[in-house]
Design a protein around this motif. Structure first.
Motif, PDB file in Angstrom:
ATOM      1  N   SER A 120      -4.583  29.146   8.601  1.00 11.54           N
ATOM      2  CA  SER A 120      -5.490  29.903   9.476  1.00 11.54           C
ATOM      3  C   SER A 120      -5.329  31.389   9.176  1.00 11.54           C
ATOM      4  CB  SER A 120      -5.154  29.612  10.949  1.00 11.54           C
ATOM      5  OG  SER A 120      -3.841  30.116  11.231  1.00 11.54           O
ATOM      6  N   ASP A 121      -6.280  32.106   9.648  1.00 14.18           N
ATOM      7  CA  ASP A 121      -6.234  33.579   9.431  1.00 14.18           C
ATOM      8  C   ASP A 121      -4.986  34.168  10.060  1.00 14.18           C
ATOM      9  OD1 ASP A 121      -8.593  33.467   8.090  1.00 14.18           O
ATOM     10  OD2 ASP A 121      -9.814  34.054   9.825  1.00 14.18           O
ATOM     11  N   ASN A 122      -4.571  33.616  11.135  1.00 10.92           N
ATOM     12  CA  ASN A 122      -3.389  34.143  11.827  1.00 10.92           C
ATOM     13  C   ASN A 122      -2.142  33.932  10.980  1.00 10.92           C
ATOM     14  OD1 ASN A 122      -2.000  35.343  13.931  1.00 10.92           O
ATOM     15  ND2 ASN A 122      -1.744  33.445  15.090  1.00 10.92           N
ATOM     16  N   GLN A 169       2.016  35.849   7.030  1.00 11.48           N
ATOM     17  CA  GLN A 169       2.643  35.839   5.704  1.00 11.48           C
ATOM     18  C   GLN A 169       2.524  37.208   5.023  1.00 11.48           C
ATOM     19  OE1 GLN A 169       1.239  32.610   3.263  1.00 11.48           O
ATOM     20  NE2 GLN A 169       2.179  31.029   4.548  1.00 11.48           N
ATOM     21  N   ILE A 170       1.329  37.796   5.189  1.00 12.49           N
ATOM     22  CA  ILE A 170       1.125  39.129   4.585  1.00 12.49           C
ATOM     23  C   ILE A 170       2.112  40.127   5.189  1.00 12.49           C
ATOM     24  CG2 ILE A 170      -0.475  41.064   4.412  1.00 12.49           C
ATOM     25  CD1 ILE A 170      -2.740  38.996   4.172  1.00 12.49           C
ATOM     26  N   LYS A 171       2.273  40.085   6.487  1.00  4.33           N
ATOM     27  CA  LYS A 171       3.191  41.003   7.167  1.00  4.33           C
ATOM     28  C   LYS A 171       4.637  40.743   6.719  1.00  4.33           C
ATOM     29  CE  LYS A 171       0.467  41.846  11.334  1.00  4.33           C
ATOM     30  NZ  LYS A 171       0.394  41.707  12.820  1.00  4.33           N
ATOM     31  N   HIS A 172       4.936  39.406   6.549  1.00  2.12           N
ATOM     32  CA  HIS A 172       6.280  39.064   6.120  1.00  2.12           C
ATOM     33  C   HIS A 172       6.544  39.608   4.701  1.00  2.12           C
ATOM     34  CE1 HIS A 172       9.973  36.785   5.814  1.00  2.12           C
ATOM     35  NE2 HIS A 172       9.544  36.294   4.633  1.00  2.12           N
TER      36      HIS A 172
END
Length: 236
Positions: free
Chosen positions: A4-6, A11-14
């Motif tokens: 999902s987008d969330n 993952q991007i933030k991680h």
């Protein structure tokens, strides 16, 4: 199963947090290495400058020490010169006093006549010429005439000097007195003797005899006045 987008955002933030953490650690590593290299270089530069400063002041100290030695040497040399000048002054005063005493010898006719006799005879022996000319002070003309048997009437003398000389060297001798030129009036006494052409001279004035005696006895004179020289190895 699709994310999902969330979940994608998480993952991007991680990933971003991981990258930032890696970058932060890398920055810290670079800063630490740079700090270490800086301290090493700073220490090297400080040590280099410290060595230069020490060498500079060591050189200055050596220059100051050398200057002190030169100054001390100059002062000691000047002191030695002053001592030598003072000693020479004392010797000069001593010789001047001796000259003054010489002048008194001529005041005693008997003593001076006996002295002239010896000086004339010695002049004959030193010159060893068949014809000689005697020059004396103007006031000594008569005395020298008698000693050399040059008066017009020979009965006034015994021709003692010439007879002694002839007997010693087995040779004839003709003597005359120079009546055109005399010794300077400031001469204490004595005679000068010349060969026939005047090129050979024997100086037997009292001053010349004193000077000769002073030269010969100078070591003894200095020792008497100033003590023995500890640096002198030979006495003759």
């Amino acid at each position: 199963m699709a994310l999902s987008d969330n979940d994608v955002q998480k993952q991007i933030k991680h990933m971003m947090a991981f990258i930032e953490q890696e970058a932060s650690e890398k920055v810290e590593e670079i800063d630490a290495k740079a700090e270490e290299e800086f301290n090493i270089e700073k220490g090297r530069l400080v040590q280099t400058q410290r060595v230069k400063i020490m060498e500079h002041y060591e050189k200055k100290e050596k220059q100051i020490e050398q200057h002190k030695k030169i100054k001390m040497s100059n002062l000691m040399n000047q002191a030695r010169l002053n001592v030598l000048m003072a000693r020479d002054g004392m010797i000069t005063d001593l010789l001047n006093e001796a000259r003054q005493r010489l002048a008194k010898i001529a005041e005693d006719p008997a003593q001076y006549s006996s002295l002239l006799e010896g000086l004339v005879l010695q002049g004959f022996y030193r010159l060893l010429e068949p014809k000689v000319t005697i020059r004396c002070r103007e006031q000594d003309i008569e005395t020298v005439q008698v000693l050399s048997c040059l008066m017009l009437e020979s009965r006034y003398c015994l021709d003692k000097n010439i007879a002694v000389y002839k007997e010693a060297v087995k040779s004839n001798l003709t003597v005359k007195i120079d009546r055109d030129r005399f010794l300077p009036p400031n001469i204490c006494g004595g005679i000068e003797m010349y060969n026939e052409n005047g090129k050979i001279k024997v100086s037997n004035t009292l001053e010349s005899r004193l000077e000769l005696m002073a030269q010969q006895m100078m070591p003894e004179i200095r020792a008497s006045l100033f003590g023995a020289n500890p640096n002198r190895k030979f006495l003759d």
